[in-house]
Design a protein around this motif. Structure first.
Motif, PDB file in Angstrom:
ATOM      1  N   UNK B  67      49.308  25.987  20.674  1.00  0.00           N
ATOM      2  CA  UNK B  67      48.890  26.588  21.949  1.00  0.00           C
ATOM      3  C   UNK B  67      48.777  25.604  23.109  1.00  0.00           C
ATOM      4  N   UNK B  68      48.138  24.448  22.926  1.00  0.00           N
ATOM      5  CA  UNK B  68      47.976  23.551  24.081  1.00  0.00           C
ATOM      6  C   UNK B  68      49.283  22.837  24.438  1.00  0.00           C
ATOM      7  N   UNK B  69      50.185  22.706  23.457  1.00  0.00           N
ATOM      8  CA  UNK B  69      51.515  22.160  23.769  1.00  0.00           C
ATOM      9  C   UNK B  69      52.272  23.199  24.606  1.00  0.00           C
ATOM     10  N   UNK B  70      52.110  24.480  24.242  1.00  0.00           N
ATOM     11  CA  UNK B  70      52.729  25.554  25.021  1.00  0.00           C
ATOM     12  C   UNK B  70      52.161  25.567  26.443  1.00  0.00           C
ATOM     13  N   UNK B  71      50.835  25.460  26.556  1.00  0.00           N
ATOM     14  CA  UNK B  71      50.194  25.491  27.888  1.00  0.00           C
ATOM     15  C   UNK B  71      50.702  24.332  28.752  1.00  0.00           C
ATOM     16  N   UNK B  72      50.819  23.162  28.156  1.00  0.00           N
ATOM     17  CA  UNK B  72      51.304  22.011  28.928  1.00  0.00           C
ATOM     18  C   UNK B  72      52.762  22.219  29.343  1.00  0.00           C
ATOM     19  N   UNK B  73      53.541  22.812  28.459  1.00  0.00           N
ATOM     20  CA  UNK B  73      54.942  23.128  28.763  1.00  0.00           C
ATOM     21  C   UNK B  73      55.024  24.094  29.941  1.00  0.00           C
ATOM     22  N   UNK B  74      54.237  25.149  29.883  1.00  0.00           N
ATOM     23  CA  UNK B  74      54.212  26.142  30.970  1.00  0.00           C
ATOM     24  C   UNK B  74      53.839  25.452  32.281  1.00  0.00           C
ATOM     25  N   UNK B  75      52.839  24.569  32.218  1.00  0.00           N
ATOM     26  CA  UNK B  75      52.381  23.877  33.421  1.00  0.00           C
ATOM     27  C   UNK B  75      53.472  22.995  34.007  1.00  0.00           C
ATOM     28  N   UNK B  76      54.275  22.373  33.127  1.00  0.00           N
ATOM     29  CA  UNK B  76      55.334  21.463  33.609  1.00  0.00           C
ATOM     30  C   UNK B  76      56.542  22.224  34.155  1.00  0.00           C
ATOM     31  N   UNK B  77      56.904  23.313  33.491  1.00  0.00           N
ATOM     32  CA  UNK B  77      58.095  24.062  33.938  1.00  0.00           C
ATOM     33  C   UNK B  77      57.810  24.797  35.247  1.00  0.00           C
ATOM     34  N   UNK B  78      56.665  25.483  35.292  1.00  0.00           N
ATOM     35  CA  UNK B  78      56.318  26.262  36.485  1.00  0.00           C
ATOM     36  C   UNK B  78      55.254  25.507  37.266  1.00  0.00           C
ATOM     37  N   UNK B  79      55.682  24.346  37.773  1.00  0.00           N
ATOM     38  CA  UNK B  79      54.724  23.452  38.406  1.00  0.00           C
ATOM     39  C   UNK B  79      54.507  23.753  39.896  1.00  0.00           C
ATOM     40  N   UNK B  80      55.114  24.819  40.390  1.00  0.00           N
ATOM     41  CA  UNK B  80      55.000  25.132  41.804  1.00  0.00           C
ATOM     42  C   UNK B  80      53.699  25.870  42.122  1.00  0.00           C
ATOM     43  N   UNK B  81      53.040  26.368  41.086  1.00  0.00           N
ATOM     44  CA  UNK B  81      51.884  27.236  41.333  1.00  0.00           C
ATOM     45  C   UNK B  81      50.756  26.923  40.355  1.00  0.00           C
ATOM     46  N   UNK B  82      49.508  27.023  40.841  1.00  0.00           N
ATOM     47  CA  UNK B  82      48.311  26.888  39.990  1.00  0.00           C
ATOM     48  C   UNK B  82      48.412  25.773  38.951  1.00  0.00           C
ATOM     49  N   UNK B  83      48.496  24.526  39.379  1.00  0.00           N
ATOM     50  CA  UNK B  83      48.590  23.438  38.397  1.00  0.00           C
ATOM     51  C   UNK B  83      47.364  23.425  37.494  1.00  0.00           C
ATOM     52  N   UNK B  84      47.594  23.269  36.188  1.00  0.00           N
ATOM     53  CA  UNK B  84      46.495  23.266  35.225  1.00  0.00           C
ATOM     54  C   UNK B  84      46.056  21.832  34.928  1.00  0.00           C
ATOM     55  N   UNK B  85      47.016  20.913  34.876  1.00  0.00           N
ATOM     56  CA  UNK B  85      46.672  19.505  34.705  1.00  0.00           C
ATOM     57  C   UNK B  85      46.669  18.847  36.077  1.00  0.00           C
TER      58      UNK B  85
END
Lengths: 234, 219
Positions: B67-85
């Protein structure tokens, strides 16, 4: 920030500390190494890592970072030359996935095999071998996990090339059969011949002696029976 | 070309919910497929042959697990909005450290309370409260673990909140009494659409846990 002083709190035989040493050396970062006696933890360690009380701990200026793979990623991001993680997000996710896999399915089981005895040792070694089967598929056809140069996954799994053979010897187990796992064996060899890895390893004889004692002490401890039950008989 | 995103999960999984929260934060459309873990689909077995577990994110046919690897992946690919890291490497390291802490400690300790591993309920409860208090201390007076903004650690922990009622019920304690600031943080997070639309109903979770306990013969 990058030019601030770097210190590493480690333990001479810790494969986790060596991940950080290799990352620092690959990037050519100067650092001061501070040896910690993990059996007699210093006030410094307890102050720097009160939550886990473990090494390695990286101190960079006034910043403190714990957990080896968190530290390696911090190093990679703070000193972006010679990148360790791939650029592509999917490849990065795969590197993180396999690092996590090797930690939970190989390192933990091999360690259990080292410290257990009899049927439980055999069971742990068998689980470890099943993990190597999967790693074999990932490294097949590659010189290194990072391609032509050492990457994040090579660093995270690097312990396999040196600590695992020591554990196999001390534990009288065979986990990496070079005939069954030619790609993994070849990768181990490539890694050990890389100057940054090969020149930065603890002494083998001292390791054998250390892990012989450690294996005996852990096997005889009260709490190890619970660990065995949790991991081998869930 | 539109992204094709599929999420394989089961509705009570706090790990699957993390991915839902992340996808919602990024405003992404995706297909959700409910798995039956007693009868795993060929798709799950093909997409996560290593662990055969959920959640699995399939992005344009390529699977990512954990799950957290997926979340980091999502954050990196869709980095134009709502950055999580955050962007700063040290803050990122802190976020990864605490998300790892939640993963290493909370779930396994929580299991001792709910699935009654023999004789471990009381120690489980004590350790669980200690973990939550530590996390509460880390939150401090910030609105979120990410500081002013909802971030990576918030995603890792908030999905446990719909399981709180279940932990409390079987452990016989009140999380709000022990960690009022943390509970206030969960309520603050639930005001976000991305969180409220992704978390399961606590009472349904309790019924689910009760069903599993009956099946295990501990209810």
């Amino acid at each position: 920030m990058a030019e601030q002083k770097v210190k590493l709190l480690g333990f001479w035989v810790s494969p986790f500390a060596y991940r950080v040493i290799w990352a620092l050396k690959l990037k050519g970062i100067d650092y001061e190494y501070i040896e910690e006696d993990i059996f007699n933890k210093s006030p410094l360690l307890l102050q720097l890592n009160p939550i886990h009380k473990k090494v390695p701990v990286l101190i960079h200026g006034d910043r403190v970072i714990s957990e080896s793979y968190v530290i390696v990623q911090y190093i990679d991001e703070t000193w972006p030359h010679c990148p360790l993680l791939p650029q592509d997000p999917y490849e990065r996710a795969m590197a993180r996935f396999w690092a996590d896999f090797a930690e939970t399915k190989l390192l933990n089981t091999a360690w259990l095999g080292l410290c257990a005895r009899g049927a439980e040792r055999e069971k742990a070694a068998k689980l470890a071998m099943e993990a190597v089967e999967k790693i074999e598929e990932v490294v097949k056809g590659k010189k290194l996990f990072g391609g032509e140069s050492i990457g994040y996954l090579d660093i995270c799994l690097g312990w396999i090339s040196y600590w695992l053979p020591v554990w196999e010897e001390v534990g009288s187990m065979q986990i990496i059969d070079p005939i069954k796992f030619p790609a993994t064996s070849s990768w181990m060899n490539t890694l050990l011949h890389h100057p940054v890895i090969g020149d930065n390893l603890p002494g083998r004889d001292a390791m054998i002696e250390y892990f012989q004692k450690r294996s005996k002490d852990i096997y005889e401890s009260d709490w190890f029976k619970d660990i065995i039950r949790l991991h081998l008989h869930p | 070309m539109a992204d094709e995103i599929v999420l394989l999960s089961i509705w009570p999984s706090m790990f699957g919910m993390r991915v839902r929260v992340a996808l919602a934060e990024k405003g992404l459309k995706y297909e959700y497929k409910e798995e039956d873990l007693q009868n795993k689909s060929p798709l799950l077995l093909m997409m996560n042959p290593v662990h055969k577990k959920i959640p699995v994110l399939i992005h344009n046919g390529k699977p990512i697990s954990e799950s957290m690897i997926i979340v980091e992946y999502i954050d990196e690919v869709w980095n134009h909005k709502s950055p999580l890291l955050p962007t700063d490497p040290y803050q990122r390291a802190q976020a990864r450290f605490w998300a790892d802490y939640v993963d290493k400690k909370l779930y396994d300790i929580g299991k001792k309370i709910i699935w009654s591993i023999k004789g471990e309920e009381e120690t489980g409860k004590k350790e669980f409260i200690e973990c939550l208090k530590l996390l509460e201390g880390e939150l401090g007076d910030n609105p979120y673990f990410g500081g002013e903004n909802f971030g990576f650690v918030d995603v890792s922990l908030v999905t446990f909140s719909c399981w709180f009622h279940t932990y409390e019920s079987y452990g016989n304690f009140s999380i709000e009494t022990e960690c009022p600031k943390l509970v206030a943080w969960t309520k603050r997070c639930l005001e976000k659409e991305s969180v409220s639309s992704s978390l399961a109903d606590p009472h349904k979770i309790h019924n689910f846990a009760s069903g599993v306990r009956k099946r295990l013969g501990i209810e």
